[in-house]
Design a protein around this motif. Structure first.
Motif, mmCIF file in Angstrom:
data_model
loop_
_atom_site.group_PDB
_atom_site.id
_atom_site.type_symbol
_atom_site.label_atom_id
_atom_site.label_comp_id
_atom_site.label_asym_id
_atom_site.label_seq_id
_atom_site.Cartn_x
_atom_site.Cartn_y
_atom_site.Cartn_z
ATOM 1 N N ASP A 18 -29.237 73.754 12.239
ATOM 2 C CA ASP A 18 -29.655 73.600 13.574
ATOM 3 C C ASP A 18 -30.283 72.348 13.942
ATOM 4 O O ASP A 18 -31.132 72.169 13.340
ATOM 5 N N PRO A 19 -29.767 70.977 14.375
ATOM 6 C CA PRO A 19 -30.510 69.572 14.824
ATOM 7 C C PRO A 19 -31.945 71.001 15.864
ATOM 8 O O PRO A 19 -32.699 70.086 15.332
ATOM 9 N N ASN A 20 -31.846 71.269 15.913
ATOM 10 C CA ASN A 20 -32.871 71.662 17.060
ATOM 11 C C ASN A 20 -34.307 72.397 16.212
ATOM 12 O O ASN A 20 -35.515 71.925 16.464
ATOM 13 N N GLN A 21 -33.170 74.052 15.522
ATOM 14 C CA GLN A 21 -34.172 74.008 14.254
ATOM 15 C C GLN A 21 -35.257 72.979 13.348
ATOM 16 O O GLN A 21 -36.492 72.705 13.055
ATOM 17 N N GLN A 22 -34.155 71.880 13.196
ATOM 18 C CA GLN A 22 -34.630 71.243 12.179
ATOM 19 C C GLN A 22 -36.258 70.046 12.451
ATOM 20 O O GLN A 22 -36.681 69.277 12.453
ATOM 21 N N ILE A 23 -35.993 70.095 14.473
ATOM 22 C CA ILE A 23 -36.488 69.183 15.062
ATOM 23 C C ILE A 23 -37.892 70.209 14.912
ATOM 24 O O ILE A 23 -39.115 69.575 14.807
ATOM 25 N N LYS A 24 -38.007 70.927 14.727
ATOM 26 C CA LYS A 24 -38.652 72.346 14.741
ATOM 27 C C LYS A 24 -39.004 72.116 13.656
ATOM 28 O O LYS A 24 -40.948 71.951 13.275
ATOM 29 N N ASP A 26 -39.862 69.860 11.669
ATOM 30 C CA ASP A 26 -39.757 68.672 11.482
ATOM 31 C C ASP A 26 -41.340 68.438 12.325
ATOM 32 O O ASP A 26 -42.983 68.206 11.625
ATOM 33 N N TYR A 27 -41.435 69.004 13.036
ATOM 34 C CA TYR A 27 -42.603 68.593 14.353
ATOM 35 C C TYR A 27 -43.855 69.396 14.230
ATOM 36 O O TYR A 27 -44.842 69.172 13.369
ATOM 37 N N GLU A 91 -41.610 82.638 19.561
ATOM 38 C CA GLU A 91 -40.207 82.637 18.411
ATOM 39 C C GLU A 91 -39.666 83.884 18.147
ATOM 40 O O GLU A 91 -38.604 83.995 18.059
ATOM 41 N N VAL A 97 -39.953 79.118 12.482
ATOM 42 C CA VAL A 97 -38.649 78.564 12.880
ATOM 43 C C VAL A 97 -37.801 79.250 12.337
ATOM 44 O O VAL A 97 -37.389 79.282 11.222
#
Length: 176
Positions: A18-24, A26-27, A91, A97
């Motif tokens: 999931d792209p939103n989870q990938q961003i998290k 990376d964060y 979460e 994540v």
């Protein structure tokens, strides 16, 4: 860690799809190394500085490092621990994540699990924390227990230990 995930986690074992989870993820990779780890490491280094200080300077070094820790690092460490405690609660899955182990959990395991919960006596001594850290930060404590028993985390730890031991063996034989 980001490089390893992008180049070697082809099966997405530690990288969510999931792209939103990938961003998290990376964060947290950047947060861990850019914010959290230097605070924890500075506390640990400052705690041993007095024991390695040159003769006659130990009391001055102890006074200075205690002032630095109490004036900045302890406060920042507590803020970050509470922030991470709150993020796990938000979460709601026991992981930082999603609902499984990710690179975020792996990178955060060093400053939280290894340096705090697996080193509780020293951290409490350094930070002046009163009481049980497991009770003060129950979500972080549960997270530590969860990742410590996660088969993937155990396998990663075994691989890292093997690599470190091989490096030490090679280094000790090449110095002879």
């Amino acid at each position: 860690m980001q490089y390893l995930l992008k180049n070697y986690d082809h099966d997405n074992l530690l990288t969510p799809t999931d792209p939103n989870q990938q961003i998290k993820v990376d964060y947290y990779l950047h947060y861990s190394e850019g914010t959290l780890q230097h605070i924890t490491i500075a506390l640990l280094i400052n705690s041993v500085a007095k024991s390695i200080a040159p003769f006659g300077t130990k009391s001055v070094v102890k006074l200075v490092t205690k002032g630095i820790n109490n004036g900045y690092y302890v406060h920042e460490w507590r803020l970050n621990m509470q922030y991470l405690e709150d993020q796990l609660a938000k979460e709601g899955t026991g992981y930082f994540v999603g609902d499984s182990l990710t690179g975020a959990d792996i990178i955060l395991s060093f400053p939280i699990y290894e340096n705090v919960f697996d080193n509780e006596v020293q951290i409490k001594d350094i930070t002046g924390e009163k009481g049980d850290l497991y009770k003060k930060y129950p979500n972080l404590a549960a997270w530590c227990d969860k990742i410590r028993h996660n088969p993937l985390y155990i396998k990663i730890t075994e691989i890292m230990d093997e690599k470190v031991n091989n490096y030490i063996r090679r280094s000790s034989t090449s110095s002879k």
